[in-house]
Design a protein around this motif. Sequence first.
Motif, PDB file in Angstrom:
ATOM      1  N   THR A 188      -1.123 -11.768   0.589  1.00 27.83           N
ATOM      2  CA  THR A 188      -0.302 -11.828   1.806  1.00 27.83           C
ATOM      3  C   THR A 188      -0.426 -13.194   2.493  1.00 27.83           C
ATOM      4  OG1 THR A 188       0.043 -10.836   3.993  1.00 27.83           O
ATOM      5  CG2 THR A 188      -2.198 -10.782   3.154  1.00 27.83           C
TER       6      THR A 188
ATOM      7  N   LEU B 139       0.843  -1.204   0.000  1.00 34.41           N
ATOM      8  CA  LEU B 139       0.000   0.000   0.000  1.00 34.41           C
ATOM      9  C   LEU B 139       0.875   1.250   0.000  1.00 34.41           C
ATOM     10  CD1 LEU B 139      -2.650  -1.148   2.643  1.00 34.41           C
ATOM     11  CD2 LEU B 139      -2.995  -0.929   0.181  1.00 34.41           C
TER      12      LEU B 139
ATOM     13  N   TYR C 255     -10.344   0.414   4.165  1.00 29.63           N
ATOM     14  CA  TYR C 255      -9.425  -0.111   5.193  1.00 29.63           C
ATOM     15  C   TYR C 255      -8.646   1.031   5.853  1.00 29.63           C
ATOM     16  CZ  TYR C 255      -5.055  -2.431   6.745  1.00 29.63           C
ATOM     17  OH  TYR C 255      -3.957  -2.848   7.457  1.00 29.63           O
TER      18      TYR C 255
ATOM     19  N   TYR D 139      -8.034 -11.450   2.356  1.00 27.58           N
ATOM     20  CA  TYR D 139      -9.007 -12.446   2.864  1.00 27.58           C
ATOM     21  C   TYR D 139      -9.571 -13.326   1.761  1.00 27.58           C
ATOM     22  CZ  TYR D 139      -8.695  -8.885   6.433  1.00 27.58           C
ATOM     23  OH  TYR D 139      -8.200  -8.000   7.347  1.00 27.58           O
TER      24      TYR D 139
ATOM     25  N   ILE E 117     -10.991  -3.390  -1.940  1.00 25.19           N
ATOM     26  CA  ILE E 117     -10.801  -4.642  -1.195  1.00 25.19           C
ATOM     27  C   ILE E 117     -12.021  -5.503  -1.541  1.00 25.19           C
ATOM     28  CG2 ILE E 117     -10.401  -5.651   1.110  1.00 25.19           C
ATOM     29  CD1 ILE E 117     -10.235  -2.284   1.644  1.00 25.19           C
TER      30      ILE E 117
ATOM     31  N   ARG F 273       5.620 -11.216   8.281  1.00 31.42           N
ATOM     32  CA  ARG F 273       5.646 -10.031   7.414  1.00 31.42           C
ATOM     33  C   ARG F 273       6.121 -10.385   5.999  1.00 31.42           C
ATOM     34  NH1 ARG F 273       2.349  -8.213   8.516  1.00 31.42           N
ATOM     35  NH2 ARG F 273       2.664  -6.069   7.847  1.00 31.42           N
TER      36      ARG F 273
ATOM     37  N   ALA G 144       4.581 -10.916   2.206  1.00 30.79           N
ATOM     38  CA  ALA G 144       3.420 -10.760   1.336  1.00 30.79           C
ATOM     39  C   ALA G 144       3.945 -10.570  -0.084  1.00 30.79           C
ATOM     40  CB  ALA G 144       2.593  -9.563   1.787  1.00 30.79           C
TER      41      ALA G 144
ATOM     42  N   LYS H  84      -3.002 -13.652   6.643  1.00 36.12           N
ATOM     43  CA  LYS H  84      -4.281 -14.186   7.098  1.00 36.12           C
ATOM     44  C   LYS H  84      -4.458 -15.658   6.739  1.00 36.12           C
ATOM     45  CE  LYS H  84      -4.979 -10.239   8.826  1.00 36.12           C
ATOM     46  NZ  LYS H  84      -5.189  -9.045   8.089  1.00 36.12           N
TER      47      LYS H  84
HETATM   48  C1  LIG Z   1      -7.517  -4.886   3.778  1.00 37.20           C
HETATM   49  C2  LIG Z   1      -6.168  -5.103   4.373  1.00 37.20           C
HETATM   50  N1  LIG Z   1      -5.089  -4.817   3.645  1.00 37.20           N
HETATM   51  C3  LIG Z   1      -3.838  -5.005   4.113  1.00 37.20           C
HETATM   52  C4  LIG Z   1      -3.625  -5.494   5.389  1.00 37.20           C
HETATM   53  C5  LIG Z   1      -2.202  -5.646   5.874  1.00 37.20           C
HETATM   54  O1  LIG Z   1      -1.787  -6.948   5.746  1.00 37.20           O
HETATM   55  P1  LIG Z   1      -0.266  -7.395   5.962  1.00 37.20           P
HETATM   56  O2  LIG Z   1      -0.214  -8.104   7.275  1.00 37.20           O
HETATM   57  O3  LIG Z   1       0.041  -8.283   4.806  1.00 37.20           O
HETATM   58  O4  LIG Z   1       0.581  -6.162   5.951  1.00 37.20           O
HETATM   59  C6  LIG Z   1      -4.722  -5.810   6.195  1.00 37.20           C
HETATM   60  C7  LIG Z   1      -4.518  -6.294   7.564  1.00 37.20           C
HETATM   61  O5  LIG Z   1      -5.376  -6.374   8.371  1.00 37.20           O
HETATM   62  C8  LIG Z   1      -6.018  -5.615   5.666  1.00 37.20           C
HETATM   63  O6  LIG Z   1      -7.108  -5.898   6.381  1.00 37.20           O
END
Ligand SMILES: Cc1ncc(COP(=O)(O)O)c(C=O)c1O
Length: 401
Positions: free
Chosen positions: A234, A105, A126, A207, A171, A244, A246, A237
């Motif tokens: 990533t 991001l 988000y 997700y 998302i 860390r 992804a 989840k």
């Molecule tokens: C929509 C969304 N994007 C990105 C992330 C960040 O994920 P990462 O642990 O891969 O940095 C999250 C984490 O909760 C998320 O909900």
Amino acid sequence: MKIEFAKRMQKIKASEIRELLKLTQQPDMISFAGGLPAPETFPVEDFRKVADTVLEREGRRALQYSPTDGDGQLREEIAKRMNATRGTHVTADEILITSGSQQGLDMSAMILLDEGDVVLCESPTYLGAIQAFVPYQPRFREIPTDDEGMILEELEKALEEEPRAKMIYVIPDFQNPSGRTWSLERRKGLVELSRRYQIPVLEDSPYGELRFAGQQVASVKSLDTEGLVVHLGTFSKIFCPGLRVAWLAASPELRRKYELVKQGIDLHTSTINQLEILEYIRRYDLDENIEVIRKLYGERRNAMLEAMDEFMPDGVKYTRPEGGMFLWVELPEGANARVVLERCIKEKVAFVPGDSFYPNGGHENTMRVNYSVSSSEQIRTGVERMARVIRAYLNESVAAG
Ligand SMILES: Cc1ncc(COP(=O)(O)O)c(C=O)c1O
């Protein structure tokens, strides 16, 4: 001390809600406020064996610097997985390993946004993305959403009206915070609009593989014919967030830009963590692990919906997610979820007020409720407490006219 900080820091503030949520650390609190995966799904013992193997077999390499774009074999595995589970046709050369999707991001904003440029995002979106984008000083234009995703007429109107629009951030799977999933039609429409206006789409899908009901929908990336969609995936989840690790999948031209900025940010993602994940994927069945997570979250979501159906007063609306970790609750117009939260904390239950997920504010009547880390019993007790507070609050508001 009189330090003159960068102008961008004026926009970066500690949120008062975080202060309030610190109270949720108390031991007898039932917290639906977090967004963590269930730790009992982390394969700790198997991971210990994997870590031993990596250190015994290639310890020196594992502890050395490594290429910015990530381990080639891990990128191969990720491309294979994405093509099998998300309907894409990507190659390892289109994958770049990132230190969490959160870094994807940040880098997206870095390569696409100048001060005053416009991010088109879902309303709500988000919170972590808002936080990642804000330092680049964009303006957010929120596109209204319904149960099928962004309302495309509104997106098109925004694209017409915003010559400085530089990125569409979505998302589409079991959204954080709303739990909603985009329909196939809307995904196709989104890709078509991005093609027509030549604006990149950032598809953030942590997700996507956590579906426990309904039918899988094609990823936005799989519908992309122009190389305008950047997909963020990533292991956080579907495996363990603490590693860390992804990735992003992007066309060669875009990927090159990401690689250039990543070099300056952190040189590369942790070598040993990449090699451990690679070894895990090869030695064990990641899909089996994902199946355990899906089943657990499905049970917890059912427990939450049953309790919501039973206890919530009339006038309170909530989503029925088919995957992911969150439920979105809307109190009647005029209600204030922050007041409800303060009272809930006294009753030892917590959630996140939904207004945090709207970059331009408003929507104080909304709430994000997480079900991934509480047992079914805790969920039932917590929802009952929450519903009791909400009922009393709404009755008061009515009485006060
Ligand atoms: C929509 C969304 N994007 C990105 C992330 C960040 O994920 P990462 O642990 O891969 O940095 C999250 C984490 O909760 C998320 O909900």
